[in-house]
Design an enzyme around this catalytic site. Structure first.
Site, PDB file in Angstrom:
ATOM      1  N   LYS A 249       4.216  -4.523   6.133  1.00 22.55           N
ATOM      2  CA  LYS A 249       5.150  -4.381   4.218  1.00 22.55           C
ATOM      3  C   LYS A 249       5.562  -3.748   4.739  1.00 22.55           C
ATOM      4  O   LYS A 249       6.244  -5.016   3.447  1.00 22.55           O
ATOM      5  CB  LYS A 249       3.900  -3.512   3.718  1.00 22.55           C
ATOM      6  CG  LYS A 249       2.376  -3.537   4.044  1.00 22.55           C
ATOM      7  CD  LYS A 249       1.998  -5.218   2.918  1.00 22.55           C
ATOM      8  CE  LYS A 249       0.836  -6.100   3.323  1.00 22.55           C
ATOM      9  NZ  LYS A 249       0.923  -7.348   2.411  1.00 22.55           N
TER      10      LYS A 249
ATOM     11  N   SER B 257       0.986  -1.114   0.164  1.00 25.35           N
ATOM     12  CA  SER B 257       0.014  -0.261  -0.244  1.00 25.35           C
ATOM     13  C   SER B 257       0.834   1.471   0.148  1.00 25.35           C
ATOM     14  O   SER B 257       2.235   0.949   0.411  1.00 25.35           O
ATOM     15  CB  SER B 257      -1.352   0.063   1.367  1.00 25.35           C
ATOM     16  OG  SER B 257      -0.785   0.854   1.742  1.00 25.35           O
ATOM     17  N   SER B 258       0.038   2.591  -0.411  1.00 25.87           N
ATOM     18  CA  SER B 258       1.264   3.360  -0.491  1.00 25.87           C
ATOM     19  C   SER B 258       1.408   4.575   0.977  1.00 25.87           C
ATOM     20  O   SER B 258       2.468   4.679   0.494  1.00 25.87           O
ATOM     21  CB  SER B 258       0.351   4.881  -0.958  1.00 25.87           C
ATOM     22  OG  SER B 258      -1.464   5.391  -0.442  1.00 25.87           O
ATOM     23  N   CYS B 259       0.182   3.378   1.755  1.00 24.64           N
ATOM     24  CA  CYS B 259       1.415   4.342   2.819  1.00 24.64           C
ATOM     25  C   CYS B 259       2.104   3.195   3.496  1.00 24.64           C
ATOM     26  O   CYS B 259       3.188   4.291   4.818  1.00 24.64           O
ATOM     27  CB  CYS B 259       0.326   3.969   3.912  1.00 24.64           C
ATOM     28  SG  CYS B 259       0.071   1.813   4.661  1.00 24.64           S
TER      29      CYS B 259
ATOM     30  N   HIS C 169     -12.618   1.386   5.011  1.00 25.11           N
ATOM     31  CA  HIS C 169     -12.033   2.772   4.328  1.00 25.11           C
ATOM     32  C   HIS C 169     -12.703   3.991   3.977  1.00 25.11           C
ATOM     33  O   HIS C 169     -13.976   2.898   3.656  1.00 25.11           O
ATOM     34  CB  HIS C 169     -10.980   2.291   2.753  1.00 25.11           C
ATOM     35  CG  HIS C 169      -9.807   1.677   3.108  1.00 25.11           C
ATOM     36  ND1 HIS C 169      -9.716  -0.032   3.399  1.00 25.11           N
ATOM     37  CD2 HIS C 169      -8.445   1.970   4.324  1.00 25.11           C
ATOM     38  CE1 HIS C 169      -8.768  -0.599   3.655  1.00 25.11           C
ATOM     39  NE2 HIS C 169      -7.764   0.707   3.977  1.00 25.11           N
TER      40      HIS C 169
ATOM     41  N   TYR D 142       0.906  -1.475  10.507  1.00 25.88           N
ATOM     42  CA  TYR D 142       0.895  -2.428   9.221  1.00 25.88           C
ATOM     43  C   TYR D 142       1.786  -1.535   7.921  1.00 25.88           C
ATOM     44  O   TYR D 142       2.090  -2.537   7.512  1.00 25.88           O
ATOM     45  CB  TYR D 142      -0.879  -1.229   8.729  1.00 25.88           C
ATOM     46  CG  TYR D 142      -0.931  -1.622   6.634  1.00 25.88           C
ATOM     47  CD1 TYR D 142      -1.936  -2.976   6.965  1.00 25.88           C
ATOM     48  CD2 TYR D 142      -0.922  -1.336   6.274  1.00 25.88           C
ATOM     49  CE1 TYR D 142      -1.940  -4.151   5.958  1.00 25.88           C
ATOM     50  CE2 TYR D 142      -0.917  -1.818   4.254  1.00 25.88           C
ATOM     51  CZ  TYR D 142      -1.483  -2.689   4.478  1.00 25.88           C
ATOM     52  OH  TYR D 142      -1.640  -3.205   3.393  1.00 25.88           O
TER      53      TYR D 142
END
Ligand code: GFB
Length: 317
Positions: A141, A108-110, A180, A137
């Site tokens: 990742k 994910s972009s986070c 979300h 999270y």
């Protein structure tokens, strides 16, 4: 990927996994291997070991993950870290041990720093502090991504990872608290319309910027990259998948309000967290490889709303 190859889609019931299965089936891949979490708990090493030894998949899409929105991430950081670390380490490790030809990890972009330069290129990974609301999270990742890189370096595997923008689409989670923003607002506006309510509450200030990608577009990018991209092409880096476009949460709320047909007002609840101020992906690498998204946001919201209406009553998986 040969049409007859054994392809394991881990997490095939989730939003991403189910989109990848749809895309593989449409392309007539004949041997898609699936296991529901009740049949195979990917957090249990010996179970994963047995599964890989029995099935011997040749390709793996690792979409199984514990995911959620900003409140779920902040409330259950231990679960987000443990489940994701265990799933990733077990699956990626067994893939290498049993000779899987290629594996793709979904992230994910986070994973990028909270104050990363915008748009965020793949190379800004680990150059600054993470956003606190999703640190656990993101760390999980990043570990998965780096484990793939370590295996590529040490054992010459070809394990790649992709980092998508905020996803939405069929099979999303519509839970009122844990989901979300996009599915949460589809549900909230829909229920407000049903009740003839005057107002809908949107969390935060409405000012954060987000990039949204329709999940079927992500699935198309994943299959494209599995066929056209190897770790050696870009020196062990991940690949961003997005549209390169962003909207404020306020603008998103207006769009959803329009699609759902709610006629009341929008109220912002600034006591709820905004999260990271902006996270726009730099998608030039993927564009250079020859892929572009298809679904514009308004059209995608219409498709997602249709999915919500068809699955009325199903709120959380
Ligand atoms: O989608 P969301 O939870 O994910 O929130 P993040 C995005 C923004 O929408 C935040 C606002 O600024 C929220 O305050 N928002 C407004 C809402 N109303 C709502 C609502 O009803 N529900 C939700 N959930 N948000 C997650 C990460 O961050 O994004 C994960 O926690 C993951 O790790 C995921 O990366 C893609 O974009 O803030």
């Amino acid at each position: 990927m040969e049409k007859s190859a054994g392809i394991y889609v881990a997490g095939h019931r989730g939003m991403v996994g189910s989109a990848i299965v749809r895309a593989l089936e449409a392309k007539e891949y004949a041997k898609i291997i699936k296991r529901a979490s009740k049949e195979l708990d990917l957090r249990r090493q010996e179970h994963v070991e047995r599964f890989f030894a029995d099935e011997m998949p040749e390709y793996v899409f690792l979409c199984a993950a514990k995911v959620g929105g900003i409140i779920a991430n902040s409330a259950y950081p231990a679960d987000f870290m443990y489940d994701n670390m265990m799933i990733q380490m077990n699956v990626i490790h067994e893939a290498e041990k049993t000779g899987v030809k290629k594996l793709m990890l979904l992230g994910s972009s986070c994973i990028y720093p909270r104050m990363a330069p915008q748009p965020m290129p793949e190379r800004c990974l680990l150059t600054g502090e993470l956003e606190k609301t999703n640190e656990a999270y993101a760390l999980a990742k990043i570990s998965g991504l780096k484990y793939c890189c370590c295996l590529n370096t040490q054992y010459g595997t070809d394990y790649i990872s992709v980092m998508p923008a905020n996803l939405y689409g069929p099979n999303d989670n519509y839970h009122p608290q844990h989901s979300h923003v996009l599915p949460a607002l589809i549900r909230r506006f829909h229920e407000a319309k049903d009740r003839d309510a005057k107002k809908v509450t949107v969390w935060g200030t409405g000012k954060p910027l987000r990039e949204f990608l329709y999940v079927d577009d992500l699935a198309s990018a994943c299959i494209f990259l599995m066929q056209n991209y190897g770790q050696s092409d870009l020196g062990n880096e991940t690949v961003n998948v997005g549209t390169g476009k962003e909207v404020t949460i306020g603008e998103l709320a207006e769009l959803i309000k329009k699609v759902v047909g709610f006629e009341g007002e929008i109220d912002f609840d600034a006591s709820k967290p905004d999260g990271t101020p902006r996270k726009l992906l730099d998608v030039r690498k993927l564009a250079k490889l020859g892929w572009r998204y298809k679904t514009e946001l308004e059209e995608g919201i219409r498709l997602a709303y249709r999915d919500f209406l068809q699955g009325a009553g199903r709120v959380e998986r």
